[in-house]
Design a protein around this motif. Structure first.
Motif, PDB file in Angstrom:
ATOM      1  N   ARG A 335     -30.809  51.899  19.651  1.00  0.00           N
ATOM      2  CA  ARG A 335     -30.005  52.801  20.472  1.00  0.00           C
ATOM      3  C   ARG A 335     -28.884  52.004  21.138  1.00  0.00           C
ATOM      4  O   ARG A 335     -27.734  52.432  21.177  1.00  0.00           O
ATOM      5  CB  ARG A 335     -30.881  53.486  21.513  1.00  0.00           C
ATOM      6  CG  ARG A 335     -30.342  54.815  21.923  1.00  0.00           C
ATOM      7  CD  ARG A 335     -31.228  55.474  22.953  1.00  0.00           C
ATOM      8  NE  ARG A 335     -32.179  56.398  22.363  1.00  0.00           N
ATOM      9  CZ  ARG A 335     -33.493  56.258  22.430  1.00  0.00           C
ATOM     10  NH1 ARG A 335     -34.040  55.231  23.030  1.00  0.00           N
ATOM     11  NH2 ARG A 335     -34.276  57.155  21.888  1.00  0.00           N
ATOM     12  N   MET A 338     -26.107  51.366  18.906  1.00  0.00           N
ATOM     13  CA  MET A 338     -25.237  52.538  18.730  1.00  0.00           C
ATOM     14  C   MET A 338     -24.398  52.782  19.980  1.00  0.00           C
ATOM     15  O   MET A 338     -23.672  53.781  20.041  1.00  0.00           O
ATOM     16  CB  MET A 338     -26.085  53.794  18.508  1.00  0.00           C
ATOM     17  CG  MET A 338     -27.005  53.749  17.337  1.00  0.00           C
ATOM     18  SD  MET A 338     -26.142  54.316  15.881  1.00  0.00           S
ATOM     19  CE  MET A 338     -26.767  53.148  14.738  1.00  0.00           C
ATOM     20  N   ASP A 347     -32.035  60.878  17.686  1.00  0.00           N
ATOM     21  CA  ASP A 347     -31.508  59.509  17.586  1.00  0.00           C
ATOM     22  C   ASP A 347     -32.099  58.726  16.411  1.00  0.00           C
ATOM     23  O   ASP A 347     -31.403  57.946  15.765  1.00  0.00           O
ATOM     24  CB  ASP A 347     -31.719  58.750  18.896  1.00  0.00           C
ATOM     25  CG  ASP A 347     -30.824  59.288  20.015  1.00  0.00           C
ATOM     26  OD1 ASP A 347     -29.910  60.083  19.706  1.00  0.00           O
ATOM     27  OD2 ASP A 347     -31.037  58.925  21.185  1.00  0.00           O
ATOM     28  N   LEU A 350     -30.258  59.663  13.413  1.00  0.00           N
ATOM     29  CA  LEU A 350     -28.903  59.130  13.440  1.00  0.00           C
ATOM     30  C   LEU A 350     -28.888  57.656  12.993  1.00  0.00           C
ATOM     31  O   LEU A 350     -28.096  57.253  12.135  1.00  0.00           O
ATOM     32  CB  LEU A 350     -28.344  59.247  14.869  1.00  0.00           C
ATOM     33  CG  LEU A 350     -26.892  58.827  15.058  1.00  0.00           C
ATOM     34  CD1 LEU A 350     -25.948  59.829  14.397  1.00  0.00           C
ATOM     35  CD2 LEU A 350     -26.566  58.679  16.548  1.00  0.00           C
ATOM     36  N   LEU A 354     -27.457  55.881   9.301  1.00  0.00           N
ATOM     37  CA  LEU A 354     -26.535  54.762   9.080  1.00  0.00           C
ATOM     38  C   LEU A 354     -27.181  53.707   8.178  1.00  0.00           C
ATOM     39  O   LEU A 354     -26.561  53.217   7.219  1.00  0.00           O
ATOM     40  CB  LEU A 354     -26.122  54.135  10.423  1.00  0.00           C
ATOM     41  CG  LEU A 354     -25.195  52.924  10.314  1.00  0.00           C
ATOM     42  CD1 LEU A 354     -23.891  53.268   9.585  1.00  0.00           C
ATOM     43  CD2 LEU A 354     -24.876  52.339  11.688  1.00  0.00           C
ATOM     44  N   LEU A 372     -18.855  48.859  14.671  1.00  0.00           N
ATOM     45  CA  LEU A 372     -18.918  50.089  15.467  1.00  0.00           C
ATOM     46  C   LEU A 372     -18.168  49.915  16.789  1.00  0.00           C
ATOM     47  O   LEU A 372     -17.738  50.897  17.393  1.00  0.00           O
ATOM     48  CB  LEU A 372     -20.386  50.469  15.762  1.00  0.00           C
ATOM     49  CG  LEU A 372     -21.276  50.799  14.563  1.00  0.00           C
ATOM     50  CD1 LEU A 372     -22.706  51.081  15.029  1.00  0.00           C
ATOM     51  CD2 LEU A 372     -20.730  51.995  13.786  1.00  0.00           C
ATOM     52  N   TRP A 390     -21.249  60.449   8.678  1.00  0.00           N
ATOM     53  CA  TRP A 390     -22.165  59.893   9.679  1.00  0.00           C
ATOM     54  C   TRP A 390     -21.424  59.683  11.002  1.00  0.00           C
ATOM     55  O   TRP A 390     -21.946  59.995  12.073  1.00  0.00           O
ATOM     56  CB  TRP A 390     -22.758  58.561   9.186  1.00  0.00           C
ATOM     57  CG  TRP A 390     -23.638  57.964  10.242  1.00  0.00           C
ATOM     58  CD1 TRP A 390     -24.948  58.263  10.457  1.00  0.00           C
ATOM     59  CD2 TRP A 390     -23.260  57.026  11.260  1.00  0.00           C
ATOM     60  NE1 TRP A 390     -25.419  57.569  11.557  1.00  0.00           N
ATOM     61  CE2 TRP A 390     -24.393  56.806  12.065  1.00  0.00           C
ATOM     62  CE3 TRP A 390     -22.075  56.361  11.568  1.00  0.00           C
ATOM     63  CZ2 TRP A 390     -24.387  55.941  13.164  1.00  0.00           C
ATOM     64  CZ3 TRP A 390     -22.056  55.505  12.661  1.00  0.00           C
ATOM     65  CH2 TRP A 390     -23.204  55.297  13.441  1.00  0.00           C
ATOM     66  N   GLU A 391     -20.208  59.166  10.919  1.00  0.00           N
ATOM     67  CA  GLU A 391     -19.466  58.835  12.137  1.00  0.00           C
ATOM     68  C   GLU A 391     -19.207  60.084  12.992  1.00  0.00           C
ATOM     69  O   GLU A 391     -19.236  60.017  14.222  1.00  0.00           O
ATOM     70  CB  GLU A 391     -18.149  58.144  11.783  1.00  0.00           C
ATOM     71  CG  GLU A 391     -17.488  57.523  13.018  1.00  0.00           C
ATOM     72  CD  GLU A 391     -16.154  56.866  12.709  1.00  0.00           C
ATOM     73  OE1 GLU A 391     -15.449  57.344  11.792  1.00  0.00           O
ATOM     74  OE2 GLU A 391     -15.824  55.876  13.390  1.00  0.00           O
ATOM     75  N   ARG A 393     -21.159  62.633  13.301  1.00  0.00           N
ATOM     76  CA  ARG A 393     -22.402  62.900  14.052  1.00  0.00           C
ATOM     77  C   ARG A 393     -22.515  61.940  15.233  1.00  0.00           C
ATOM     78  O   ARG A 393     -22.902  62.309  16.345  1.00  0.00           O
ATOM     79  CB  ARG A 393     -23.635  62.678  13.157  1.00  0.00           C
ATOM     80  CG  ARG A 393     -23.910  63.789  12.191  1.00  0.00           C
ATOM     81  CD  ARG A 393     -24.922  63.347  11.133  1.00  0.00           C
ATOM     82  NE  ARG A 393     -26.260  63.059  11.670  1.00  0.00           N
ATOM     83  CZ  ARG A 393     -27.176  62.316  11.049  1.00  0.00           C
ATOM     84  NH1 ARG A 393     -26.893  61.761   9.875  1.00  0.00           N
ATOM     85  NH2 ARG A 393     -28.353  62.119  11.587  1.00  0.00           N
ATOM     86  N   TRP A 394     -22.172  60.678  14.960  1.00  0.00           N
ATOM     87  CA  TRP A 394     -22.306  59.644  15.983  1.00  0.00           C
ATOM     88  C   TRP A 394     -21.346  59.915  17.144  1.00  0.00           C
ATOM     89  O   TRP A 394     -21.733  59.840  18.318  1.00  0.00           O
ATOM     90  CB  TRP A 394     -22.039  58.265  15.353  1.00  0.00           C
ATOM     91  CG  TRP A 394     -22.112  57.106  16.299  1.00  0.00           C
ATOM     92  CD1 TRP A 394     -23.111  56.833  17.175  1.00  0.00           C
ATOM     93  CD2 TRP A 394     -21.146  56.050  16.445  1.00  0.00           C
ATOM     94  NE1 TRP A 394     -22.839  55.671  17.861  1.00  0.00           N
ATOM     95  CE2 TRP A 394     -21.630  55.175  17.429  1.00  0.00           C
ATOM     96  CE3 TRP A 394     -19.918  55.764  15.834  1.00  0.00           C
ATOM     97  CZ2 TRP A 394     -20.938  54.029  17.829  1.00  0.00           C
ATOM     98  CZ3 TRP A 394     -19.241  54.625  16.216  1.00  0.00           C
ATOM     99  CH2 TRP A 394     -19.744  53.771  17.207  1.00  0.00           C
ATOM    100  N   ARG A 397     -22.577  62.655  19.237  1.00  0.00           N
ATOM    101  CA  ARG A 397     -23.714  62.194  20.047  1.00  0.00           C
ATOM    102  C   ARG A 397     -23.216  61.365  21.245  1.00  0.00           C
ATOM    103  O   ARG A 397     -23.737  61.475  22.369  1.00  0.00           O
ATOM    104  CB  ARG A 397     -24.643  61.350  19.166  1.00  0.00           C
ATOM    105  CG  ARG A 397     -25.761  60.614  19.886  1.00  0.00           C
ATOM    106  CD  ARG A 397     -26.777  61.538  20.532  1.00  0.00           C
ATOM    107  NE  ARG A 397     -27.807  60.773  21.243  1.00  0.00           N
ATOM    108  CZ  ARG A 397     -27.685  60.339  22.492  1.00  0.00           C
ATOM    109  NH1 ARG A 397     -26.575  60.577  23.180  1.00  0.00           N
ATOM    110  NH2 ARG A 397     -28.658  59.651  23.067  1.00  0.00           N
ATOM    111  N   ARG A 398     -22.219  60.544  21.024  1.00  0.00           N
ATOM    112  CA  ARG A 398     -21.689  59.706  22.113  1.00  0.00           C
ATOM    113  C   ARG A 398     -21.095  60.557  23.221  1.00  0.00           C
ATOM    114  O   ARG A 398     -21.166  60.186  24.391  1.00  0.00           O
ATOM    115  CB  ARG A 398     -20.643  58.724  21.559  1.00  0.00           C
ATOM    116  CG  ARG A 398     -21.273  57.572  20.801  1.00  0.00           C
ATOM    117  CD  ARG A 398     -20.244  56.690  20.153  1.00  0.00           C
ATOM    118  NE  ARG A 398     -19.450  55.943  21.122  1.00  0.00           N
ATOM    119  CZ  ARG A 398     -18.476  55.099  20.778  1.00  0.00           C
ATOM    120  NH1 ARG A 398     -18.184  54.912  19.506  1.00  0.00           N
ATOM    121  NH2 ARG A 398     -17.787  54.456  21.705  1.00  0.00           N
TER     122      ARG A 398
END
Ligand code: AMP
Ligand code: MG
Length: 478
Positions: A335, A338, A347, A350, A354, A372, A390-391, A393-394, A397-398
């Motif tokens: 985590r 990320m 998470d 996620l 990756l 990242l 993927w990015e 989604r990331w 999430r951020r």
């Protein structure tokens, strides 16, 4: 003569824990490297260590006042097979000193000559594995992962015969102790319950003073090892010889033989030349540690204070907690990688998402995660469509994370190293050392000391191997 403040405790254990003997002197010791920062931590004078008197001690030619040199005995499961007696076959514990924080540390010379546990071995090491352990263990420390340390490396002036004559060397290893799961197994296998109890009391007093009995010790070691393996996974480290004799009871990384940090990511990666079945592959490390902890539990069983059946049940419960502890530690590690502070159910998916695309494309483990923090991760993927998905989604999430974007970036930079000790670089350093040029070793060592801050001029150290430079196999540190 240098005055080292020895305060030895292991040597007060019963005689059957070790063999007392001094290192075997060598013909012409010369320093390779003295770790000044570690010397400072230990309260030792680095200039003294580099002096002729110091180097004689580090080579095993002089036994310093207060030392009580000995080789420790242990047993272990090697690649799953039981070996009833191993031990320090090429290492001598000089003794212990308290560091500037008051923590007891072992000083051990590795490559210091034959001992009663050498079996067919010569008790020596050549500069290749000594340099490797020096660099990799110190890098591990700089990455914030518990590990044995390297205080010094010296050459011996003598040849060590492997397939060919190679320059001999001695490493001074510093550790919170050198007690392994295999140390417990040695006495358990002999049903020497007195020794087993003495060892348990000793380890509790030295490493886990808040712990009361064998069961609590088992739980504490399981927690430490779950955390350690999760940290290895977070830097792409493959230990390579996760035998029970290489499993430290205080949860330090020990034995840098055929280990390696991965370049291109694949979960099945194995480097060790002797690991033909992939027993100790990257992704198998957590389950192997469960197995090792089960061996530890078995060794401790006679000390549980109820009948065998109840003891087995309680020990089994403890070992069964490993996967959850590991999973939680792994989540903490990844985590942070990320850039996330909060917890969300999705998470795991996620992170695994990756790792999955990284594995499919063999993306460089270190540079993808580091990327990242500076938007260069995408460049690791020849066809970036999977990464782009993927990015998204990331990034979504951020947005839901309480940290500000700056805080997230800071976390990304402090959880994802820019440099790791890459195999091809270590090989280059060793090659140069064989030609008497130690400058590349010092440069690499300096860079690895600050793995989260890489200056532009040192950017080359983050470069993965070119196809021809790739090291596919690493060898046991004999
Ligand atoms: P390792 O593979 O380093 O975990 O070592 C396994 C066992 O072999 C340990 O008991 C070591 O002390 C012993 N050993 C490894 N290399 C040597 C050597 N060159 N001479 C004597 N014993 C060795
Ligand atoms: Mg070992």
């Amino acid at each position: 003569m240098l005055d080292w403040p020895f305060d030895n405790s292991f040597a007060t254990l019963p005689d059957r824990f070790f063999s007392r003997l001094a290192p075997t002197p060598v013909s012409n010791p010369e320093p390779i490297a003295i770790n000044r920062a570690l010397a400072g931590e230990l309260g030792l004078d680095a200039d003294g260590l580099s002096s002729d008197d110091g180097v004689r001690i580090l080579a095993g030619n002089t036994v310093p006042k207060g030392a009580d040199p000995l080789a420790q005995v242990y047993a272990g499961h090697q690649f799953g097979g039981w070996v009833p007696q191993l031990g320090d076959g090429r290492a001598i514990l000089l003794g212990e000193i308290k560091d500037i924080k008051g923590i007891r540390r072992d000083l051990q010379l590795k490559g210091a000559g034959r001992t009663p546990y050498s079996r067919g071995g010569d008790g020596r090491a050549w500069i290749g594995p000594v340099i490797r352990e020096y660099l990799v263990s110190e890098a591990m420390h700089a990455l914030g992962i518990p590990t044995t340390r390297a205080l010094a490396a010296v050459t011996t002036g003598e040849s060590v015969y492997r397939d060919l004559p190679l320059p001999g060397a001695v490493l001074t290893r510093v550790a919170s102790s050198h007690i392994r799961v295999g140390t417990f197994q040695f006495f358990a296998a002999r049903q020497d319950l007195k020794a087993l109890q003495a060892l348990t009391d000793y380890v509790i007093a030295r490493h886990y003073p808040d712990t009361e009995d064998a069961q609590a010790l088992l739980d504490a070691v399981i927690r430490a090892q779950a955390r350690l393996v999760a940290q290895w996974m977070g830097v792409g480290f493959i230990h390579g010889v996760m035998n029970t004799d290489n499993t430290h009871v205080a949860g330090e990384t020990i034995d840098y033989g055929p280990c390696a940090f991965m370049d291109g990511f694949h979960p099945d990666t194995v480097y060790s030349s002797i690991d033909r079945s992939g027993r100790y592959a990257y992704a198998r490390q957590p389950e192997i540690m469960v197995w090792n902890m089960a061996q530890f539990a078995t060794a401790l069983l006679p000390l549980f204070d109820d009948g065998l059946e109840a003891a087995v049940e309680r020990a089994t419960e403890s070992v069964r907690r490993f996967p959850d502890l590991y999973r939680a530690a792994w989540m903490d590690v990844f985590r942070a990688k990320m850039g996330l502070r909060s917890n969300e159910d999705g998470d795991v998916g996620l992170i695994e998402g990756l790792l999955k695309i990284m594995g499919e494309r063999n993306a460089d483990f270190t540079n993808t995660f580091r990327g990242l923090s500076d938007a260069s991760a995408r460049a690791q993927f020849p066809d970036p469509s999977g990464f782009d998905e993927w990015e998204e989604r990331w990034l979504a999430r951020r947005k839901r994370d309480p940290h500000s974007p700056e805080k997230q970036r800071e976390l990304l930079r402090t959880a994802n190293p820019a440099v790791i000790p890459r195999n091809h670089q270590i090989e280059n350093v060793i090659r140069a050392a064989l030609a008497d040029d130690f400058a590349p070793m010092f440069r690499l060592s300096d860079v690895l000391a600050a793995p989260f801050d890489l200056s532009a001029e040192n950017a080359g150290f983050s470069r993965p191997p070119e196809p021809g430079e790739e090291v596919r196999q690493t060898f046991c540190g004999t």
